[in-house]
Design a protein around this motif. Structure first.
Motif, PDB file in Angstrom:
ATOM      1  N   TYR A 258      40.152  22.493  48.447  1.00 20.79           N
ATOM      2  CA  TYR A 258      40.041  22.195  47.015  1.00 20.79           C
ATOM      3  C   TYR A 258      39.941  23.462  46.163  1.00 20.79           C
ATOM      4  N   ARG A 259      40.291  24.589  46.707  1.00 13.47           N
ATOM      5  CA  ARG A 259      40.176  25.842  45.957  1.00 13.47           C
ATOM      6  C   ARG A 259      41.253  25.945  44.882  1.00 13.47           C
ATOM      7  N   SER A 260      41.035  26.838  43.948  1.00  8.67           N
ATOM      8  CA  SER A 260      41.934  27.095  42.814  1.00  8.67           C
ATOM      9  C   SER A 260      42.007  25.914  41.856  1.00  8.67           C
ATOM     10  N   LYS A 261      40.927  25.143  41.777  1.00  5.18           N
ATOM     11  CA  LYS A 261      40.848  24.039  40.825  1.00  5.18           C
ATOM     12  C   LYS A 261      39.689  24.239  39.849  1.00  5.18           C
TER      13      LYS A 261
ATOM     14  N   GLY B 292      30.181  38.654  51.189  1.00  2.00           N
ATOM     15  CA  GLY B 292      30.619  39.340  52.403  1.00  2.00           C
ATOM     16  C   GLY B 292      31.815  40.248  52.165  1.00  2.00           C
ATOM     17  N   LEU B 293      31.841  41.375  52.833  1.00  2.00           N
ATOM     18  CA  LEU B 293      32.910  42.362  52.650  1.00  2.00           C
ATOM     19  C   LEU B 293      34.300  41.762  52.874  1.00  2.00           C
ATOM     20  N   GLN B 294      34.399  40.794  53.774  1.00  2.00           N
ATOM     21  CA  GLN B 294      35.688  40.197  54.118  1.00  2.00           C
ATOM     22  C   GLN B 294      36.184  39.195  53.081  1.00  2.00           C
ATOM     23  N   ARG B 295      35.367  38.832  52.119  1.00  2.00           N
ATOM     24  CA  ARG B 295      35.706  37.765  51.167  1.00  2.00           C
ATOM     25  C   ARG B 295      36.410  38.321  49.922  1.00  2.00           C
ATOM     26  N   THR B 296      37.553  38.934  50.122  1.00  2.00           N
ATOM     27  CA  THR B 296      38.259  39.607  49.023  1.00  2.00           C
ATOM     28  C   THR B 296      38.678  38.637  47.917  1.00  2.00           C
TER      29      THR B 296
ATOM     30  N   ALA C 237      37.016  35.980  46.994  1.00  2.00           N
ATOM     31  CA  ALA C 237      35.782  35.724  46.248  1.00  2.00           C
ATOM     32  C   ALA C 237      35.460  36.904  45.332  1.00  2.00           C
ATOM     33  N   HIS C 238      35.664  38.118  45.812  1.00  2.00           N
ATOM     34  CA  HIS C 238      35.374  39.301  44.992  1.00  2.00           C
ATOM     35  C   HIS C 238      36.264  39.319  43.752  1.00  2.00           C
TER      36      HIS C 238
ATOM     37  N   PHE D 127      37.557  36.736  42.329  1.00  2.00           N
ATOM     38  CA  PHE D 127      37.032  35.661  41.468  1.00  2.00           C
ATOM     39  C   PHE D 127      35.836  36.153  40.660  1.00  2.00           C
ATOM     40  N   TYR D 128      34.855  36.769  41.326  1.00  2.00           N
ATOM     41  CA  TYR D 128      33.649  37.222  40.624  1.00  2.00           C
ATOM     42  C   TYR D 128      33.981  38.275  39.565  1.00  2.00           C
ATOM     43  N   GLU D 129      34.814  39.228  39.938  1.00  2.00           N
ATOM     44  CA  GLU D 129      35.100  40.329  39.018  1.00  2.00           C
ATOM     45  C   GLU D 129      36.080  39.944  37.908  1.00  2.00           C
ATOM     46  N   GLU D 130      37.162  39.279  38.261  1.00  2.00           N
ATOM     47  CA  GLU D 130      38.212  39.010  37.280  1.00  2.00           C
ATOM     48  C   GLU D 130      37.975  37.738  36.469  1.00  2.00           C
ATOM     49  N   LYS D 131      37.589  36.666  37.107  1.00  2.00           N
ATOM     50  CA  LYS D 131      37.417  35.401  36.383  1.00  2.00           C
ATOM     51  C   LYS D 131      36.027  35.244  35.792  1.00  2.00           C
ATOM     52  N   MET D 132      35.001  35.733  36.508  1.00  2.00           N
ATOM     53  CA  MET D 132      33.626  35.511  36.057  1.00  2.00           C
ATOM     54  C   MET D 132      32.999  36.752  35.433  1.00  2.00           C
TER      55      MET D 132
END
Length: 124
Positions: free
Chosen positions: A66-69, A96-100, A102-103, A105-110
């Motif tokens: 369900y991602r990208s919704k 986690g370092l491997q969760r690029t 997610a990173h 998402f946090y930096e660009e969208k949030m």
């Protein structure tokens, strides 16, 4: 949550959530799509000398199917509103370092700022 915390079996998970709720004011919220939980967040108030009073996002996960919704964005925005309504001006999390993805998402969208690394040492 199993996708984010695969190392936990159900009984350990329930035990940890209950203890965190009782001792650390851990809050947990989820989003449903057609009666199915598709995203979950867990967070708690904390105090450190570095951040002062703030909210620590312990868990944020959207089911991989369900991602990208915008479910993660909706949940994290809810955490922001909850924090503001309860007198908090700062939210922090680690990823986690491997969760690029997610990173990004946090930096660009949030619009989160990367401020440090988190280090871990397991004691024997």
């Amino acid at each position: 949550m199993k996708q984010l915390r695969p190392h936990l079996d159900e009984s350990t998970y329930v035990e940890l959530v209950r203890e965190a709720q009782e001792k650390d004011c851990y809050k947990m919220f989820g989003l449903y799509d057609n009666g199915r939980i598709v995203a979950v967040t867990g967070f708690m108030p904390m105090i450190t000398l570095y951040n002062g009073r703030f909210i620590w996002v312990c868990d944020l996960v959207t089911d991989q199917n369900y991602r990208s919704k915008n479910y993660g964005k909706k949940l994290l925005t809810y955490v922001h509103k909850w924090a503001k309504a309860n007198g908090y001006k700062l939210i922090s999390l680690s990823s986690g370092l491997q969760r690029t993805d997610a990173h990004r998402f946090y930096e660009e969208k949030m619009e989160y700022i990367k401020t440090s690394y988190v280090f871990l040492k397991r004691l024997k």
